[in-house]
Design an enzyme around this catalytic site. Structure first.
Site, PDB file in Angstrom:
ATOM      1  N   HIS A 109      41.444  88.638   0.866  1.00  0.00           N
ATOM      2  CA  HIS A 109      41.188  87.555  -0.097  1.00  0.00           C
ATOM      3  C   HIS A 109      42.541  87.006  -0.562  1.00  0.00           C
ATOM      4  O   HIS A 109      43.597  87.465  -0.107  1.00  0.00           O
ATOM      5  CB  HIS A 109      40.283  88.009  -1.241  1.00  0.00           C
ATOM      6  CG  HIS A 109      40.802  89.157  -2.066  1.00  0.00           C
ATOM      7  ND1 HIS A 109      41.956  89.087  -2.796  1.00  0.00           N
ATOM      8  CD2 HIS A 109      40.306  90.408  -2.263  1.00  0.00           C
ATOM      9  CE1 HIS A 109      42.148  90.227  -3.430  1.00  0.00           C
ATOM     10  NE2 HIS A 109      41.172  91.055  -3.114  1.00  0.00           N
ATOM     11  N   HIS A 135      45.548  89.318  -1.560  1.00  0.00           N
ATOM     12  CA  HIS A 135      46.386  89.864  -0.478  1.00  0.00           C
ATOM     13  C   HIS A 135      47.321  88.778   0.059  1.00  0.00           C
ATOM     14  O   HIS A 135      48.514  89.010   0.290  1.00  0.00           O
ATOM     15  CB  HIS A 135      45.516  90.389   0.671  1.00  0.00           C
ATOM     16  CG  HIS A 135      44.456  91.357   0.240  1.00  0.00           C
ATOM     17  ND1 HIS A 135      43.117  91.054   0.286  1.00  0.00           N
ATOM     18  CD2 HIS A 135      44.543  92.617  -0.271  1.00  0.00           C
ATOM     19  CE1 HIS A 135      42.426  92.096  -0.156  1.00  0.00           C
ATOM     20  NE2 HIS A 135      43.263  93.054  -0.515  1.00  0.00           N
ATOM     21  N   CYS A 180      39.534 108.664  -7.304  1.00  0.00           N
ATOM     22  CA  CYS A 180      38.908 107.333  -7.181  1.00  0.00           C
ATOM     23  C   CYS A 180      39.063 106.872  -5.737  1.00  0.00           C
ATOM     24  O   CYS A 180      40.190 106.702  -5.267  1.00  0.00           O
ATOM     25  CB  CYS A 180      39.539 106.317  -8.132  1.00  0.00           C
ATOM     26  SG  CYS A 180      38.957 104.633  -7.773  1.00  0.00           S
ATOM     27  N   CYS A 193      40.803 103.396  -5.350  1.00  0.00           N
ATOM     28  CA  CYS A 193      42.271 103.470  -5.408  1.00  0.00           C
ATOM     29  C   CYS A 193      42.811 104.437  -4.369  1.00  0.00           C
ATOM     30  O   CYS A 193      44.013 104.464  -4.134  1.00  0.00           O
ATOM     31  CB  CYS A 193      42.758 103.972  -6.763  1.00  0.00           C
ATOM     32  SG  CYS A 193      42.368 102.940  -8.157  1.00  0.00           S
ATOM     33  N   CYS A 215      37.101 104.668 -13.260  1.00  0.00           N
ATOM     34  CA  CYS A 215      38.457 104.218 -12.944  1.00  0.00           C
ATOM     35  C   CYS A 215      38.704 102.882 -13.643  1.00  0.00           C
ATOM     36  O   CYS A 215      37.863 101.990 -13.572  1.00  0.00           O
ATOM     37  CB  CYS A 215      38.573 104.047 -11.426  1.00  0.00           C
ATOM     38  SG  CYS A 215      39.969 103.034 -10.944  1.00  0.00           S
ATOM     39  N   HIS A 239      38.738  99.928 -10.909  1.00  0.00           N
ATOM     40  CA  HIS A 239      37.511  99.608 -10.180  1.00  0.00           C
ATOM     41  C   HIS A 239      36.258  99.619 -11.048  1.00  0.00           C
ATOM     42  O   HIS A 239      35.213  99.136 -10.624  1.00  0.00           O
ATOM     43  CB  HIS A 239      37.341 100.557  -8.984  1.00  0.00           C
ATOM     44  CG  HIS A 239      38.380 100.304  -7.931  1.00  0.00           C
ATOM     45  ND1 HIS A 239      39.606 100.925  -7.941  1.00  0.00           N
ATOM     46  CD2 HIS A 239      38.388  99.451  -6.881  1.00  0.00           C
ATOM     47  CE1 HIS A 239      40.330 100.473  -6.926  1.00  0.00           C
ATOM     48  NE2 HIS A 239      39.625  99.577  -6.271  1.00  0.00           N
ATOM     49  N   LYS A 241      40.801  91.603 -12.325  1.00  0.00           N
ATOM     50  CA  LYS A 241      41.469  91.534 -11.025  1.00  0.00           C
ATOM     51  C   LYS A 241      40.469  91.079  -9.959  1.00  0.00           C
ATOM     52  O   LYS A 241      39.381  91.640  -9.846  1.00  0.00           O
ATOM     53  CB  LYS A 241      42.006  92.925 -10.665  1.00  0.00           C
ATOM     54  CG  LYS A 241      42.689  92.989  -9.321  1.00  0.00           C
ATOM     55  CD  LYS A 241      43.277  94.370  -9.081  1.00  0.00           C
ATOM     56  CE  LYS A 241      43.860  94.460  -7.694  1.00  0.00           C
ATOM     57  NZ  LYS A 241      43.242  95.480  -6.861  1.00  0.00           N
ATOM     58  N   LYS A 271      37.230  92.282  -3.682  1.00  0.00           N
ATOM     59  CA  LYS A 271      36.065  92.179  -2.808  1.00  0.00           C
ATOM     60  C   LYS A 271      34.941  93.062  -3.322  1.00  0.00           C
ATOM     61  O   LYS A 271      33.781  92.686  -3.294  1.00  0.00           O
ATOM     62  CB  LYS A 271      36.446  92.583  -1.379  1.00  0.00           C
ATOM     63  CG  LYS A 271      36.970  91.410  -0.561  1.00  0.00           C
ATOM     64  CD  LYS A 271      35.824  90.598   0.025  1.00  0.00           C
ATOM     65  CE  LYS A 271      36.224  89.179   0.314  1.00  0.00           C
ATOM     66  NZ  LYS A 271      36.519  88.863   1.678  1.00  0.00           N
TER      67      LYS A 271
HETATM   68  N1  MSP Z   1      46.575 100.183   1.073  1.00  0.00           N
HETATM   69  C1  MSP Z   1      47.114 100.173  -0.225  1.00  0.00           C
HETATM   70  C2  MSP Z   1      48.593  99.872  -0.198  1.00  0.00           C
HETATM   71  C3  MSP Z   1      49.425 100.805   0.607  1.00  0.00           C
HETATM   72  S1  MSP Z   1      51.100 100.329   0.645  1.00  0.00           S
HETATM   73  C4  MSP Z   1      51.871 101.622   1.284  1.00  0.00           C
HETATM   74  C5  MSP Z   1      46.404  99.103  -1.059  1.00  0.00           C
HETATM   75  N2  MSP Z   1      45.806  98.135  -0.383  1.00  0.00           N
HETATM   76  S2  MSP Z   1      44.979  96.927  -1.046  1.00  0.00           S
HETATM   77  O1  MSP Z   1      44.475  96.177   0.061  1.00  0.00           O
HETATM   78  O2  MSP Z   1      44.033  97.426  -1.979  1.00  0.00           O
HETATM   79  O3  MSP Z   1      45.945  96.063  -1.903  1.00  0.00           O
HETATM   80  C6  MSP Z   1      47.280  95.889  -1.595  1.00  0.00           C
HETATM   81  C7  MSP Z   1      47.924  94.780  -2.327  1.00  0.00           C
HETATM   82  O4  MSP Z   1      47.202  93.546  -2.200  1.00  0.00           O
HETATM   83  C8  MSP Z   1      48.118  94.895  -3.829  1.00  0.00           C
HETATM   84  O5  MSP Z   1      49.118  95.788  -4.210  1.00  0.00           O
HETATM   85  C9  MSP Z   1      48.557  93.489  -4.117  1.00  0.00           C
HETATM   86  O6  MSP Z   1      49.854  93.293  -3.626  1.00  0.00           O
HETATM   87  C10 MSP Z   1      47.552  92.707  -3.271  1.00  0.00           C
HETATM   88  N3  MSP Z   1      46.378  92.382  -4.057  1.00  0.00           N
HETATM   89  C11 MSP Z   1      45.102  92.822  -3.874  1.00  0.00           C
HETATM   90  N4  MSP Z   1      44.310  92.242  -4.832  1.00  0.00           N
HETATM   91  C12 MSP Z   1      45.061  91.446  -5.620  1.00  0.00           C
HETATM   92  C13 MSP Z   1      44.809  90.584  -6.691  1.00  0.00           C
HETATM   93  N5  MSP Z   1      43.607  90.413  -7.201  1.00  0.00           N
HETATM   94  N6  MSP Z   1      45.856  89.895  -7.204  1.00  0.00           N
HETATM   95  C14 MSP Z   1      47.127  89.994  -6.693  1.00  0.00           C
HETATM   96  N7  MSP Z   1      47.387  90.803  -5.694  1.00  0.00           N
HETATM   97  C15 MSP Z   1      46.396  91.581  -5.156  1.00  0.00           C
HETATM   98  O7  MSP Z   1      46.465  99.164  -2.267  1.00  0.00           O
END
Ligand code: MSP
Length: 533
Positions: free
Chosen positions: A23, A26, A132, A135, A157, A160, A313, A316
């Site tokens: 989304h 990311h 969690c 997380c 959590c 979440h 936040k 998905k």
């Molecule tokens: N897989 C772990 C990270 C491992 S790094 C060694 C993880 N993945 S994640 O897909 O849940 O999210 C990773 C990153 O995506 C977040 O740290 C952030 O940089 C970005 N984001 C995910 N959702 C977000 C928002 N709603 N807003 C801004 N950034 C977000 O955590």
């Protein structure tokens, strides 16, 4: 220590979970990393930009179960159909893409943990406590909130909003407690190593409260990298994932091999870019792991804020995720990149709204820069047969523009160097406004009415185009598609070479666009979107 002369600027994004499709949260991190690395490339630095995906763990394993496929089939499909394509959607120019299911990763992760174990920082014990899955984190009791409504009476959590699971497993532990003092000493000596300041303070207070050892393996999970010395356990997903920053650039490879040389060139990372949700992993566990293996620590972890929906936040799992293409199909990738880095102070939370994005697109991109470029190229076409005129006798008005450009380049470079996107972007935007003001004041269309004003008209048109040359260079890391189109419309490529080869340090040197270049009014850089709402 790395030889500073051969050190590449090495930037990483988090590796994203492939339990679902990407989304805009990311895409936001990836875009920020891409803009920053393109900026450093235009500084003339050698750069390595890594992104990738986190494929192991309970979360992915359960998603695959719901999809009734194997975890490998699940991740292969999502990576190929969603995670790799989204890089092209946002126009990211990453140098590598790591998948944690790749052998290069798995083998090197195992080697790393062997080293840590040999160094005496791993032991076996019982883990009992909350976990969690969202997380993928062993929680501390103080991390949790009391559930409400359907989760009343349970601990949930805070990220979440869902109940945690109670685990009781015989695990291998990482001796995190051994690094408490060294981490404090490191961060006291390097306050710039965790940014922004609020993140630094949070990390310091967490460490000062006392670090307890943490489980580094899981016995009840099968989807992961086996522990080399105990095949009944897999490495805890975070302690596999964090290592991607090292494995992808060749940790553990023969120093004379391509990978080994890359490691020497890249290590340590200059910036680990992360969302604030994963700050503790990156600013506490990750450096402790590196200390345990005698590796140099990253120079900076920068934690940006969240994209929010309804004050929470975007995610998905809460069904609030907006796919990047929903926005990019409408506004284009340049406008996407511009909007999120300009409208939200990097490090703070921010909300996305179609109204705000449409308003800024129209005011700042279509009417601001797009209109300036369209007017300039059209006037050179009309009054000079498309050939950039030579300019003599610059007046105070032109000297002011040249001085403003020098100031803009300096402010922007300082801001991008400090990962302060909005300040850098606003500096360039204000320069665009200033040049638009110059056009209004000088009225080239009025000058064109009398041949006696020819020399003055030439100076004005040259000044506008030369300013656009510099704007194209300064905005190229942010909006590469539109700026390379502008570069072409200015006919700049012939003499000056590709836009990506233009150096920031040289951008303010006035008079680079050679007279006689062929200026053409091309496609509108930012077409008006009548239905943008
Ligand atoms: N897989 C772990 C990270 C491992 S790094 C060694 C993880 N993945 S994640 O897909 O849940 O999210 C990773 C990153 O995506 C977040 O740290 C952030 O940089 C970005 N984001 C995910 N959702 C977000 C928002 N709603 N807003 C801004 N950034 C977000 O955590």
């Amino acid at each position: 220590m790395t030889d500073p002369a051969s050190k590449a600027f090495y930037l990483t994004t988090p590796i994203y979970y492939v339990n679902d499709a990407p989304h805009i949260g990311h895409a936001y991190t990836t875009t920020a990393g891409d803009v920053l690395t393109r900026w450093h490339r235009q500084r003339g630095e050698q750069v390595w930009f890594l992104t990738g995906v986190d494929e192991h763990g309970t979360k992915v394993q359960r998603a695959a179960e719901t999809g009734e496929v194997t975890p490998q089939q699940w991740v292969d499909r999502l990576v190929e159909e969603s995670w790799q394509p989204v890089l092209a959607t946002v126009d990211a120019a990453n140098d590598d893409f790591i998948r944690t299911t790749e052998p290069r990763h798995g083998e090197r992760v195992q080697r790393f943990w062997e080293v840590v174990r040999e160094n005496g920082y791993v032991y076996s014990s019982l883990y009992e406590g909350p976990y969690c899955v969202g997380c993928e984190e062993f929680k501390l009791p103080g991390d949790l909130l009391d559930g409400e409504g359907e989760y009343g009476g349970q601990k949930v959590c805070p990220v979440h909003g869902r109940p945690v699971e109670q685990l009781a497993e015989e695990n291998w532990f990482f001796r995190l407690s051994a690094f408490q003092d060294r981490l404090i000493a490191h961060y006291e000596a390097h306050p710039e190593a965790v940014q922004p300041r609020s993140a630094y303070n949070e990390v310091m207070s967490f460490i000062r409260q006392g670090l307890t050892d943490i489980s580094m393996s899981r016995s009840s999970v099968s989807w992961g990298i086996p522990l080399p010395w105990d095949n009944d356990q897999v490495i805890y997903v975070w302690f596999d994932a964090l290592l991607n920053y090292a494995t992808a650039v060749g940790y553990g490879a023969d120093p004379d091999s391509v990978d080994g040389r890359r490691f020497a060139e890249c290590w340590p990372p200059d910036v680990n870019l992360v969302g604030k949700d994963i700050l503790r992993f990156h600013a506490v566990y990750w450096p402790a792991m590196l200390m345990a293996a005698d590796l140099e620590l990253p120079r900076k972890v920068f934690a940006h804020g969240w994209l929010l929906v309804g004050g929470e936040k975007m995610s998905k799992s809460k069904l609030t995720g907006i796919a990047p293409e929903q926005i990019i199909d409408h506004f284009g990738s340049d406008a996407f990149r511009y909007y999120f880095l300009r409208a939200i102070q990097f490090g703070q939370d921010g909300s996305f709204s179609w109204e705000d994005m449409s308003a800024r697109y129209t005011a700042e991109l279509a009417n601001g820069l797009g209109n300036l470029a369209a007017r300039a190229t059209a006037m050179v076409g009309k009054y000079c047969d498309g050939s950039l005129p030579a300019a003599h006798d610059f007046t105070a008005a032109e000297h002011e523009i040249a001085a403003a450009l020098a100031e803009t380049a300096e402010v922007a470079d300082r801001a991008f160097g400090a990962i302060d996107f909005s300040v850098g972007i606003v500096a360039v935007k204000e320069f665009v406004d200033r040049v638009n003001g110059y056009v209004t004041e000088q009225e080239p269309w009025a000058l064109a009415k009398d041949e006696a004003n020819r020399a003055r008209l030439d100076v004005v048109l040259y000044t506008i185009c030369e300013s656009l040359r510099a704007i194209a260079v300064l905005y190229n890391p942010l909006m590469p598609k539109a700026m390379s189109s502008l570069w072409q419309q200015l006919g700049a490529g012939g003499e000056l070479g590709p836009i990506a080869d233009q150096r920031i340090a040289d951008v303010a040197r006035w008079g680079q666009l050679p007279p006689g270049t062929h200026v053409v009014k091309g496609e509108s850089l930012f077409p008006r979107l009548d239905d943008a709402s």
